[in-house]
Enzyme design. Sequence first.
Site, PDB file in Angstrom:
ATOM      1  N   GLU A  38      -3.825  -5.075 -15.165  1.00 47.08           N
ATOM      2  CA  GLU A  38      -3.915  -3.652 -15.511  1.00 47.08           C
ATOM      3  C   GLU A  38      -5.365  -3.233 -15.748  1.00 47.08           C
ATOM      4  O   GLU A  38      -5.772  -2.152 -15.370  1.00 47.08           O
ATOM      5  CB  GLU A  38      -3.069  -3.335 -16.749  1.00 47.08           C
ATOM      6  CG  GLU A  38      -1.564  -3.369 -16.486  1.00 47.08           C
ATOM      7  CD  GLU A  38      -1.116  -2.360 -15.436  1.00 47.08           C
ATOM      8  OE1 GLU A  38      -1.727  -1.284 -15.337  1.00 47.08           O
ATOM      9  OE2 GLU A  38      -0.163  -2.669 -14.698  1.00 47.08           O
ATOM     10  N   CYS A 193       2.420   9.444  -2.428  1.00 46.18           N
ATOM     11  CA  CYS A 193       1.896  10.697  -2.965  1.00 46.18           C
ATOM     12  C   CYS A 193       0.387  10.561  -3.157  1.00 46.18           C
ATOM     13  O   CYS A 193      -0.140  10.698  -4.246  1.00 46.18           O
ATOM     14  CB  CYS A 193       2.597  11.048  -4.272  1.00 46.18           C
ATOM     15  SG  CYS A 193       2.351  12.772  -4.735  1.00 46.18           S
ATOM     16  N   CYS A 200       5.297  12.982   2.445  1.00 43.28           N
ATOM     17  CA  CYS A 200       6.459  13.586   1.793  1.00 43.28           C
ATOM     18  C   CYS A 200       7.757  13.260   2.534  1.00 43.28           C
ATOM     19  O   CYS A 200       8.815  13.183   1.918  1.00 43.28           O
ATOM     20  CB  CYS A 200       6.283  15.101   1.695  1.00 43.28           C
ATOM     21  SG  CYS A 200       4.783  15.560   0.813  1.00 43.28           S
ATOM     22  N   CYS A 203       9.347  10.384   0.931  1.00 40.37           N
ATOM     23  CA  CYS A 203       9.337  10.365  -0.535  1.00 40.37           C
ATOM     24  C   CYS A 203      10.732  10.558  -1.127  1.00 40.37           C
ATOM     25  O   CYS A 203      11.450  11.475  -0.725  1.00 40.37           O
ATOM     26  CB  CYS A 203       8.398  11.465  -1.041  1.00 40.37           C
ATOM     27  SG  CYS A 203       8.366  11.576  -2.835  1.00 40.37           S
ATOM     28  N   CYS A 209      10.770  18.387  -5.084  1.00 43.21           N
ATOM     29  CA  CYS A 209       9.330  18.472  -5.365  1.00 43.21           C
ATOM     30  C   CYS A 209       8.814  19.901  -5.163  1.00 43.21           C
ATOM     31  O   CYS A 209       8.864  20.443  -4.051  1.00 43.21           O
ATOM     32  CB  CYS A 209       8.582  17.505  -4.459  1.00 43.21           C
ATOM     33  SG  CYS A 209       6.798  17.654  -4.639  1.00 43.21           S
TER      34      CYS A 209
HETATM   35  S1  SF4 Z   1       7.354  15.133  -1.931  1.00 44.76           S
HETATM   36 FE1  SF4 Z   1       6.087  15.664  -3.704  1.00 44.76          FE
HETATM   37  S2  SF4 Z   1       6.029  13.820  -4.961  1.00 44.76           S
HETATM   38 FE2  SF4 Z   1       6.728  13.232  -2.921  1.00 44.76          FE
HETATM   39  S3  SF4 Z   1       4.894  12.601  -1.790  1.00 44.76           S
HETATM   40 FE3  SF4 Z   1       5.224  14.768  -1.356  1.00 44.76          FE
HETATM   41  S4  SF4 Z   1       4.025  15.846  -2.885  1.00 44.76           S
HETATM   42 FE4  SF4 Z   1       4.240  13.741  -3.612  1.00 44.76          FE
END
Ligand code: SF4
Length: 345
Positions: A38, A193, A200, A203, A209
């Site tokens: 970390e 992200c 996205c 994601c 989002c």
């Molecule tokens: S959908 Fe939203 S949280 Fe997901 S990668 Fe795209 S901007 Fe980031």
Amino acid sequence: MSALPAFAGRLVAWQKAAGRHDLPWQQTRDPYRIWLSEIMLQQTQVNTVIPYFQRFLARFPTLQALAEAPLDAVIEHWAGLGYYARARNLHRCAQQVVAVHAGKFPNSAAALSTLPGIGRSTAAAIAAFAFGQRSAILDGNVKRVLCRHFGIEGFPGQAAVERELWELAERLLPAHEIEAYTQGLMDLGATLCTRARPRCGECPLAASCAARLGGRQGELPSARPRPQLPERRAGFVLISDGRRLLLERRPPHGLWGGLLVPPEGEAAAVLARLGLRATRQSVLAPLKHAFTHFRLTLEPVLCIVEPPPGVGEPGLNWVALDTAATAGVPTPIRKLIERISGQAG
Ligand code: SF4
């Protein structure tokens, strides 16, 4: 906030299916290894950290070994990772854990965060990965994910925005699977992200989002606000005999060094200094100009003088009005000259 359990649930499921599982500090509950990783990851990318982490562990296999090593040896094994305060704090922290905690890291985020080099987010990550404790992380990557997903406005480095993000991060914590959730947040911020061109389409949070739904991924998180520049004002006296304009060469150093500009100051004082008398005088609209470190409001006064005087002071130049704008004058002065070219005749 009924969406919150869904947030954690989708993140955990995605982490298990598509997140990172084989980093050298995963698959262990050893607080020493987790703490070391970390700290190394605080300012450095995973791929750079891996070989350092392995070499470091080979030389300092235990917390005790690190605490007993000379600082020079620690720094030597850190060389190349940068941010050397981290190495010094690492050494101090190891010695403190040995001296104060009998060689065992405390298991709560609150106690961990009292140790050298361990901030609130790092303490939470260690507590989650080493001890399964439920506490919130909030590093730069996580701030980006939260700002985008929840459409949080404002620069995340500002105290009020940061406070809001910490509160949100706490509320989002799932009751179970804190390790997969914490790792999921880290993985999402590091792999999908990302700051530029987030992926996205892959994601797990895309459906809810705010940034994606509003097409605002490029705007969130908000950029650091520009500092307020100091404001200055200065009077410039545009002295013309109807055909020519009087310009002074600035000293070589300082603002507009070496360039030609109209005399600076209050009109009456400038005319007196130059031994001139105005037959007509008009105050012109101010002009604003931004420099890197301040904003200047130029307050111009046009003075028509006659008869054409023979001003002989060194540094003074009578320049034909129709060429003055291109006679080595700074941009805002050029604008002023362009403004008056029709009025001075
Ligand atoms: S959908 Fe939203 S949280 Fe997901 S990668 Fe795209 S901007 Fe980031």
